[in-house]
Design an enzyme around this catalytic site. Sequence first.
Site, PDB file in Angstrom:
ATOM      1  CG  HIS A 138      -1.961  -1.038   1.232  1.00 39.87           C
ATOM      2  ND1 HIS A 138      -2.296  -1.776   2.348  1.00 39.87           N
ATOM      3  CD2 HIS A 138      -2.771  -1.480   0.233  1.00 39.87           C
ATOM      4  CE1 HIS A 138      -3.268  -2.623   2.034  1.00 39.87           C
ATOM      5  NE2 HIS A 138      -3.562  -2.455   0.758  1.00 39.87           N
ATOM      6  CG  PHE A 161       5.742   0.588   7.236  1.00 41.57           C
ATOM      7  CD1 PHE A 161       6.810   1.051   6.478  1.00 41.57           C
ATOM      8  CD2 PHE A 161       5.246   1.417   8.228  1.00 41.57           C
ATOM      9  CE1 PHE A 161       7.370   2.309   6.714  1.00 41.57           C
ATOM     10  CE2 PHE A 161       5.790   2.669   8.467  1.00 41.57           C
ATOM     11  CZ  PHE A 161       6.857   3.115   7.703  1.00 41.57           C
ATOM     12  CG  HIS A 162       0.377  -2.460   4.934  1.00 40.26           C
ATOM     13  ND1 HIS A 162      -0.762  -1.684   4.771  1.00 40.26           N
ATOM     14  CD2 HIS A 162       0.718  -2.316   6.243  1.00 40.26           C
ATOM     15  CE1 HIS A 162      -1.078  -1.099   5.908  1.00 40.26           C
ATOM     16  NE2 HIS A 162      -0.192  -1.470   6.817  1.00 40.26           N
ATOM     17  N   PRO A 163       4.113  -5.007   2.812  1.00 36.68           N
ATOM     18  CG  PRO A 163       6.333  -5.633   3.219  1.00 36.68           C
ATOM     19  CD  PRO A 163       5.271  -4.686   3.687  1.00 36.68           C
TER      20      PRO A 163
END
Length: 541
Positions: free
Chosen positions: A296, A470-472
Amino acid sequence: MRDLGSWDYVIVGAGTAGCVLANRLSEDPDVKVLLLEAGKRDNYIWIHIPVGYLHCIGNPRVDWGFKTTSDPGLNGRSLLYPRGKVLGGCSSINGMIYMRGQAWDYDHWRQLGLTGWGWDDVLPYFRKSEDHYSWDDDHHAQGGNLRVEEQRMSWELLDAFRDACEQNGIPKTRDFNGGDNFGSAYFQVTQKSGLRWNGAKAFLRPASNRPNLHVQTEAHVDRILFDNGVATGLKLEVEGSEAKVQVDGELILAAGAIGSPQLLELSGVGQPDVLKAVGIDPISENRNVGENLQDHLQLRPVFKVKNALTMNELAGSWVGKAKIGLEYLFKRSGPMSMAPSQLGVFARTDPSFETPNVQYHVQPLSLPKFGQPLHDFPAMTASVCNLRPESRGSVHVATPNTSDQPDIKPNYLSAEADKRVAADAIRLTRRLMASPAMQPYEPEEYLPGPDYTSEDELVKAAGDIGTTIFHPVSTCRMGTDETSVVDGRLKLRGFENIRVVDASVMPSITSGNTNAPTVMIAEKGSDMIREDRRAAGQERR
């Protein structure tokens, strides 16, 4: 060489998923479980104080300190890409927001052929882990391991932003986690009495006295050992010394969307051309290992305001800082108890979207970029991200050394659809800030600035102010097709005795923060592992 022995289950990575797996699998007293973590224990004070994320992200004590490659979609910028290097993993340094996503996300997984991964299938696993401070109903539960509470302060400015959303057809909502997250509300957080409730506290500590569970920190795995397609062990370093581990049952990778594909590639599993280029001998071709990276991208519009208190001036003096510290010391409330983002909004940038396609993380503060001091003027940030990006990136080894970070290429805004959503998201933010509810605060756009108006200008502005939230996920994609990395039971294709159980297996990113879905995946994965073990035992009998 140090010999760590043989184990029924060896789990690589003590982040969110690894802590869940260690707890659930060690419930069976007849198995031996080894949990390996490259970082240290979560005994750093700033992990536990919510505002301490400011001292954790970028800190080599608890963060791997990864960076992306230069990204064309961000006008050539490289980003800090935090990943937890400590017990609890990213749950020890993240924003603590409890967000499941939308029912549509999981029903889409089911429609891809992944039977058992629809919303009705995964909801019981969300409820299983949850210890909600108030609700016990069809969607929420009490008594689980993961504490979920309300935040311990609110802001007049954010309340006005909720009113502005309502004036634009975005309703106030009670709950983001019932399958439809359309609306605005203060985020609920994984905290307990004003302290961070990370995966280590929630799942690992309750299991710490079990004689069949061993947790080994400072354990850097170099590669997986295979014998004729069977995962038999690991070569690793423990506290700086060479070591080995034997796997008698299953090896479970829970190293996350960066670590799990990196370890597979270091072990010879992936794209042969990528591996050969860095001197790794391929043992099995799977061209999707490290591909399909989704994240995101958050755009961070900043507005100067008047007539309202913000963190910028509250924390801008020693007197203000002292008041903040004393309030937390005596009440466990106030700004030191805050998650990085307080107010959430889920909305549509275009009415053609079936469900909300953007998420706001609204903050009563502003700063030039993460890690820098707050601005010296009153301001707020209406951060907004595209929930379902079409852009796809990659994570691949850059060297054959496990201690070297891989190449992380998010490829943000590489899809035309993502560019349209980015431009529309900035326009929507401007409409919200221009609403009657916000006018007492005289908002003035500071970033990206009101001069950006055309589609091309807004896309460029998005590249200037965009950053990871920080949503890999999705770098070891789960699927029914032979090209997927793992199957619907999270087993690594082409091998025996090895699974991947973490955020990397998501076939597509969920519509919101990704920590709660990772807990769910680990809960469901634990059940699958135990079911398969029981079935294998019955076959042997």
